[in-house]
Design an enzyme around this catalytic site. Sequence first.
Site, PDB file in Angstrom:
ATOM      1  N   ILE A  97       0.830  -1.206   0.000  1.00  0.00           N
ATOM      2  CA  ILE A  97       0.000   0.000   0.000  1.00  0.00           C
ATOM      3  C   ILE A  97       0.859   1.248   0.000  1.00  0.00           C
ATOM      4  O   ILE A  97       0.465   2.282  -0.564  1.00  0.00           O
ATOM      5  CB  ILE A  97      -0.989  -0.012   1.193  1.00  0.00           C
ATOM      6  CG1 ILE A  97      -2.007   1.124   1.057  1.00  0.00           C
ATOM      7  CG2 ILE A  97      -0.264   0.077   2.518  1.00  0.00           C
ATOM      8  CD1 ILE A  97      -2.802   1.121  -0.219  1.00  0.00           C
ATOM      9  N   GLY A 316      -5.019  -7.362   1.465  1.00  0.00           N
ATOM     10  CA  GLY A 316      -5.515  -6.355   2.398  1.00  0.00           C
ATOM     11  C   GLY A 316      -4.709  -5.082   2.299  1.00  0.00           C
ATOM     12  O   GLY A 316      -4.209  -4.723   1.236  1.00  0.00           O
ATOM     13  N   GLU A 317      -4.621  -4.347   3.396  1.00  0.00           N
ATOM     14  CA  GLU A 317      -3.887  -3.084   3.501  1.00  0.00           C
ATOM     15  C   GLU A 317      -4.566  -1.935   2.764  1.00  0.00           C
ATOM     16  O   GLU A 317      -4.098  -0.808   2.808  1.00  0.00           O
ATOM     17  CB  GLU A 317      -2.450  -3.196   2.967  1.00  0.00           C
ATOM     18  CG  GLU A 317      -1.592  -4.255   3.594  1.00  0.00           C
ATOM     19  CD  GLU A 317      -0.209  -4.334   2.953  1.00  0.00           C
ATOM     20  OE1 GLU A 317       0.111  -3.488   2.076  1.00  0.00           O
ATOM     21  OE2 GLU A 317       0.558  -5.239   3.319  1.00  0.00           O
ATOM     22  N   GLY A 318      -5.638  -2.206   2.019  1.00  0.00           N
ATOM     23  CA  GLY A 318      -6.194  -1.219   1.101  1.00  0.00           C
ATOM     24  C   GLY A 318      -5.607  -1.332  -0.284  1.00  0.00           C
ATOM     25  O   GLY A 318      -5.900  -0.515  -1.163  1.00  0.00           O
ATOM     26  N   SER A 319      -4.793  -2.371  -0.511  1.00  0.00           N
ATOM     27  CA  SER A 319      -4.052  -2.481  -1.775  1.00  0.00           C
ATOM     28  C   SER A 319      -4.970  -2.681  -2.974  1.00  0.00           C
ATOM     29  O   SER A 319      -4.747  -2.088  -4.040  1.00  0.00           O
ATOM     30  CB  SER A 319      -3.034  -3.623  -1.691  1.00  0.00           C
ATOM     31  OG  SER A 319      -3.663  -4.854  -1.372  1.00  0.00           O
TER      32      SER A 319
END
Length: 351
Positions: A97, A316-319
């Site tokens: 991210i 995840g992470e907003g990636s």
Amino acid sequence: MSLQWWRDTCREADPQMRRRAAERQDRLTKPRGSLGRLEQVAIDLAALQGRERPSLERIWVTVFAGDHGVVAEGISAYPQAVTGEMLRNFVRGGAAISVLARELGAGLEVVDLGTAFPLEALPGVRHLRLAAGTANFVEAPAMGAEQCLLALEAGRESVRRAEQAGSQLFIGGEMGIGNTTAAAAMACALLDAPASALVGPGTGLDASGVAHKAAVIERALALHGAHRADPFETLRRLGGLEIAALAGAYLACAQKGMVALVDGYICSVAALCAVRLNPACRDWLLFAHSGAEPGHRHVLEALAAQPLLDLGLRLGEGSGAALAVPLLRQACVLHAGMATFAEAAVSDRPA
């Protein structure tokens, strides 16, 4: 902090701008509908931004972090120390991210809501530290009521910072060992579904690990099942600090009139919880992708969501949301920059 602020009125999309944007799409030099979903994306963004020609130049990304007591049940392939170590990786620019936010020119903030092994002196991280992770939800509620309220408020505060920065799009990301288990447990409760239908490998469990995770979730559902009808109780009993912050952020986006781009499974479960807390927030949520976790599809269906991408992501992470931003931007650029039939002196189709 007012209790149950999430029930406050959400902004409404602008029907006049929706109509004007749709009319513009019909006048552009292309067969009607030939740009597929990009046309509807542009129209939706026009209505949400209140502008006939929307834009997404200023992006805000917040990664919320928190650990999970249910890790004590052996449901993760990674130790909890990884959460704090990844926060360092985020702020040093080495995480996925971090790279994607930099490429997008997006602001990136990292909020530690409750890691089990924090790196307290880490610059660039907002250390809220509501707890050293959640409680083990097979034995007790994951969070106390006050902890859950504070985590929801942390998400709301992040959106306030995004608003102050003039952001046009909010992306929430998450980091927390054990959070796919928490998300799956919440999804089971909110959708009234068995764990076997929604549980996946998370960060890399094998088949026996997945079966064990499902059994752990069923134990939690048996303990907390009487509260399934209450989304706040489901969140505090089965969720996590970072999941609560994500839900709070999505609710705040809708109340402030900022579009939120929802990432993967964990973020989508937080979005489902937010919609159950205040159904009107749904209009402000766009969904980036359909991930590899089996429960994600069920959550997206419950939200009547059409994700933009399907790449088998489960980081995840907003990636995944960050990866979808260029697509949204191109939808806006096409909508604003293409000539109309009249401007290009191109013959339109017969009326």
